[in-house]
Design a protein around this motif. Structure first.
Motif, PDB file in Angstrom:
ATOM      1  N   VAL A   1       4.737  -0.045 -31.122  1.00 32.54           N
ATOM      2  CA  VAL A   1       5.848  -0.362 -30.220  1.00 32.54           C
ATOM      3  C   VAL A   1       6.969  -0.971 -31.061  1.00 32.54           C
ATOM      4  CG1 VAL A   1       6.569  -1.616 -28.172  1.00 32.54           C
ATOM      5  CG2 VAL A   1       4.208  -0.810 -28.361  1.00 32.54           C
ATOM      6  N   LEU A   2       8.144  -0.328 -31.024  1.00 35.95           N
ATOM      7  CA  LEU A   2       9.304  -0.800 -31.781  1.00 35.95           C
ATOM      8  C   LEU A   2      10.413  -1.177 -30.807  1.00 35.95           C
ATOM      9  CD1 LEU A   2       9.344   2.022 -34.479  1.00 35.95           C
ATOM     10  CD2 LEU A   2       8.577  -0.315 -34.823  1.00 35.95           C
ATOM     11  N   GLN A   3      10.772  -2.454 -30.776  1.00 32.95           N
ATOM     12  CA  GLN A   3      11.900  -2.884 -29.946  1.00 32.95           C
ATOM     13  C   GLN A   3      13.192  -2.598 -30.699  1.00 32.95           C
ATOM     14  OE1 GLN A   3      11.697  -6.815 -28.149  1.00 32.95           O
ATOM     15  NE2 GLN A   3      13.897  -7.050 -28.330  1.00 32.95           N
ATOM     16  N   LEU A   4      14.009  -1.700 -30.122  1.00 33.27           N
ATOM     17  CA  LEU A   4      15.224  -1.268 -30.793  1.00 33.27           C
ATOM     18  C   LEU A   4      16.273  -2.379 -30.795  1.00 33.27           C
ATOM     19  CD1 LEU A   4      15.545   2.332 -29.291  1.00 33.27           C
ATOM     20  CD2 LEU A   4      14.478   1.644 -31.426  1.00 33.27           C
ATOM     21  N   ASN A   5      17.004  -2.476 -31.897  1.00 33.04           N
ATOM     22  CA  ASN A   5      18.138  -3.403 -31.981  1.00 33.04           C
ATOM     23  C   ASN A   5      19.303  -2.776 -31.224  1.00 33.04           C
ATOM     24  OD1 ASN A   5      20.741  -4.427 -33.185  1.00 33.04           O
ATOM     25  ND2 ASN A   5      19.275  -5.809 -34.145  1.00 33.04           N
ATOM     26  N   LYS A   6      19.656  -3.368 -30.114  1.00 33.37           N
ATOM     27  CA  LYS A   6      20.660  -2.794 -29.217  1.00 33.37           C
ATOM     28  C   LYS A   6      21.991  -2.582 -29.917  1.00 33.37           C
ATOM     29  CE  LYS A   6      22.645  -3.593 -24.605  1.00 33.37           C
ATOM     30  NZ  LYS A   6      22.624  -4.490 -23.432  1.00 33.37           N
TER      31      LYS A   6
END
Length: 584
Positions: free
Chosen positions: A202-207
Motif C-alpha cells: 500500500v503506497l499513500q501517494l503524495n498529493k
C-alpha cells in the motif's frame, strides 16, 4: 485544415482564418465600428484563447499526472520483482530450518521499504502486510512531506481494514483507493512460480507531487480525477461522474468544465476541472479601453506576429505533436523530414529522429532478450559437465587397453560414448523418456564399477510402467556421482539403492547411499539447494547438485524439487520429485 466540426455538427474557423477575417473587417469599416466591434470581438477571442490556454495547461498537467501515476505504479513493481520481500517471507516460513525470526523479518522488510520508498517524493507512506497475517504491518513514511507516526496510526485504525477488503478484489491488478482526502495505490505481490498473492503493498501517494499540476490550474476551483472507477477529489468540491459524462457528450453546455482522459500503462485517467469564468471576465474589464488606444498601432504588429508565430512556432509545434502522437501509438523508427525555418526546430527534429531510432532498437532488443532468456538459461545449465569424471574414465580405459585386449574395453568405450552423447545432446531436447535416462545411468554405473570393482554394490527398484515418463536429460548422473564420491570412495565398501516410483501425480527418483552426512555436509547441501548459491566456490560435483536443483525449478517451478536428507538407518538419500508426465 481550416475548419473542423464539433460534436453538434457546427463548423469552427481556424485561428488563422479568424485573424485574416479580423484584419480585412477592420480595414473596411469606419473607425468607430472598428473600435466597437473590435472591443467585443477581441474580448471574446481573448476569453476563448484563455480558455484554450487553460485547456492546454490542463491537458499538459494531466499528462504529467498520468506520468507520475505510471511512475508510482512502476515503483511498486520493485516490491514484486526484487526478491528481497519474497526471500524474507520464504526464510520466515522456513524459520525452523533457517533460524530466521519474526524480528529479523520485520527489520529486513522495513529496511527494504525505507530504501525503496522512504525517501521518494511520490509517496507519503508505504505499508506492506502478508496475507496470512494482515494485522502485522511493515511500514515507513516520508518525514520530509510532513508525515508523522500519528498519521500512520490513523491509517492503521481507520483505513487499513478497508484496504484489506479492497485488495482482495484486485487479484493481480493495481488498484487505487481514496478516503478522507488521502489516495492509496494498492497492489498484491504474487509468487513468481504460482502467481498467487502472498502479500499486499500500500503506497499513500503524495498529493502535491502526483496531482499538484491539476490542483494549481489557473482559475480552477474544483478538480476531480478518476482512475478506472476510483474517484479522487483533488481540489474544491467533488465533481460527479454524471456531470463529467454530460460535459464530455455536450461540451458547449458546460463551457466552464474542462474534461478529458489520458491513457496510462494500467488504464485510463479521466479528469474534470471547473473554471471560474467570472474571474476570467473580470480580468478583461479594461481591455476595451486599452484596445481603443492601441489598435491602430498594434494592428500591423499583430499581423506580423501572426505570420511569424504561425510559420515559426505554431506550424512546427503542430507537426511535432502529430509525430509524438504517432510515436506514442507505437510507430517507433519514424522520422521527421520537414525543413523548418529556424535552427532550434532543426535540432529538435534531429533529436526526435535519434530518439525514435533508439526507442525502436531498445524495443526490439528487449523483446528478443525476453524470448531468449528462458531457453538460454536452461541450455546453459544443461551444458555443464564434470571434466574430472571424463578424465578419470579416459585414463582408466587407457590403462585397461595397455593391460589387456578383451571385450571389456569395448564395453567401457560404448558406455563412455553413451555418456558423451547424452552430454552433447545434439537434438537439444530438454526432456527425455525415463528409459533413456536409465540407459545413461547404467552406462555411468558400468564405468564406475570397473574402477571400484566389488567395493560398489548397486540395487535397483524400478516401476517399469513409469519408463515412458519424461524427465530432464542427465538429471540423475550428478546425484549418482555425488553418491559414489561421498558414499563409496570414502569407505571400504558401499552400496547404492536406486528407486523409481510414483506418488499420486508426482514421479520420484531416489538415490540412497551408505555414506553418512556430517554437519558440514548438511550445511553445504543447504547452501547448494538455494537460488542464491555461488557456483564459483564449490567442487564440480557440488556444482552438479546445484545444477539439478536449478533445472528442476526452471522447468517445473514449485512442482519440481531436489531434497538430500538422512534416512532412519543413517544412509544419505537424494530424492528428485517432478510431475509424472507420460511421453505423448
Amino acid at each position: 485544415m481550416n475548419r473542423e466540426k464539433n460534436p453538434e455538427g457546427k463548423k469552427k474557423r481556424s485561428l488563422k482564418t479568424n485573424v485574416l477575417f479580423t484584419v480585412i473587417f477592420f480595414w473596411v469599416l469606419p473607425l468607430l465600428v472598428i473600435i466597437g466591434i473590435a472591443g467585443v470581438y477581441t474580448s471574446d477571442q481573448i476569453r476563448n484563447r484563455m480558455m484554450e490556454n487553460i485547456t492546454n495547461s490542463v491537458t499538459a498537467s494531466a499528462e504529467i499526472c498520468a506520468a507520475q501515476i505510471d511512475a508510482s505504479v512502476n515503483a511498486s513493481y520493485v516490491a514484486t520483482y526484487n526478491p528481497d520481500i519474497s526471500d524474507a517471507y520464504y526464510r520466515y516460513l522456513n524459520r525452523k530450518i533457517m533460524k530466521y525470526s519474526s524480528d529479523e523479518l520485520y527489520a529486513d522488510v522495513t529496511n527494504f521499504l525505507k530504501v525503496q520508498y522512504g525517501n521518494s517524493s511520490q509517496f507519503d507512506m508505504t505499508v506492506l502486510y502478508y496475507d496470512d497475517d494482515p494485522d502485522t504491518l511493515y511500514y515507513t513514511y516520508n518525514e520530509t512531506s510532513g508525515m508523522t507516526f500519528v498519521q500512520y496510526q490513523k491509517y492503521h485504525t481507520d483505513v487499513h481494514e478497508k484496504i484489506c477488503d479492497f485488495a482482495k478484489s484486485l487479484g493481480n491488478r493495481v488498484g487505487f483507493y481514496s478516503m478522507d482526502g488521502k489516495y492509496y495505490l494498492v497492489r498484491n505481490l504474487v509468487n513468481s512460480y504460482t502467481f498467487a498473492p502472498y502479500a499486499t503493498l500500500v503506497l499513500q501517494l503524495n498529493k502535491a507531487n502526483v496531482f499538484g499540476n491539476l490542483m494549481n490550474v489557473v482559475y480552477g476551483t474544483d478538480s476531480t480525477v478518476w482512475i478506472d472507477d476510483s474517484a479522487m477529489q483533488i481540489k474544491g468540491s467533488l465533481i460527479s461522474k454524471v456531470e463529467y459524462e454530460a460535459a464530455v457528450n455536450s461540451p458547449n453546455r458546460y463551457p466552464a468544465l474542462i474534461t478529458g482522459s489520458k491513457k496510462m500503462n494500467i488504464g485510463t485517467l479521466n479528469y474534470a476541472i471547473r473554471i471560474n469564468s467570472s474571474e476570467i471576465m473580470a480580468s478583461l474589464a479594461h481591455f476595451q479601453l486599452l484596445l481603443f488606444l492601441l489598435c491602430l498601432l498594434v494592428l500591423p504588429l499583430l499581423c506580423w506576429a501572426y505570420y511569424f508565430f504561425t510559420r515559426n512556432v505554431t506550424r512546427p509545434i503542430s507537426r511535432f505533436l502529430e509525430m509524438y502522437q504517432k510515436l506514442g501509438n507505437g510507430n517507433f523508427g519514424i522520422h521527421m523530414e520537414e525543413d523548418f525555418p529556424n535552427r532550434d526546430f532543426e535540432h529538435l527534429s534531429k533529436d526526435f529522429n535519434r530518439m525514435s531510432d533508439r526507442l525502436k532498437a531498445q524495443f526490439e532488443q528487449i523483446y528478443n532478450d525476453e524470448l531468449a532468456l528462458r531457453d538460454a538459461k536452461i541450455m546453459a545449465l544443461q551444458a555443464q559437465i564434470n571434466p574430472h569424471f571424463l578424465n578419470n574414465t579416459l585414463e582408466l580405459i587407457n590403462w585397461e587397453s595397455r593391460m589387456i585386449g578383451n571385450e571389456k574395453i569395448s564395453n567401457m568405450i560404448n558406455a563412455l560414448a553413451t555418456m558423451l552423447n547424452a552430454a552433447m545432446c545434439r537434438k537439444n531436447s530438454r526432456l527425455i523418456p525415463l528409459s533413456e535416462e536409465m540407459k545413461y545411468v547404467n552406462s555411468y554405473l558400468y564405468i564406475i564399477k570397473q574402477r571400484l570393482g566389488s567395493r560398489l554394490t548397486v540395487k535397483m527398484e524400478i516401476d517399469e510402467s513409469l519408463l515412458t515418463c519424461m524427465v530432464p536429460r542427465l538429471v540423475m548422473q550428478p546425484i549418482l556421482e555425488n553418491a559414489v564420491e561421498h558414499g563409496v570412495d570414502s569407505q571400504r565398501n558401499g552400496q547404492i539403492f536406486i528407486r523409481v516410483y510414483r506418488v499420486e501425480n508426482q514421479l520420484t527418483l531416489e538415490v540412497e547411499n551408505t555414506g553418512i552426512m556430517t554437519e558440514d555436509d548438511k550445511q553445504k547441501i543447504a547452501r547448494l539447494l538455494t537460488d542464491g548459491y555461488n557456483s564459483q566456490i564449490e567442487h564440480s560435483s557440488s556444482l552438479g547438485i546445484h545444477n539439478v536443483y536449478q533445472r528442476l525449478h526452471i522447468l517445473y517451478g514449485s512442482h519440481g524439487n531436489l531434497e538430500i536428507s538422512t534416512a532412519e538407518n543413517g544412509n544419505t538419500v537424494a530424492k528428485i520429485t517432478l510431475p509424472a508426465e507420460q511421453k505423448s
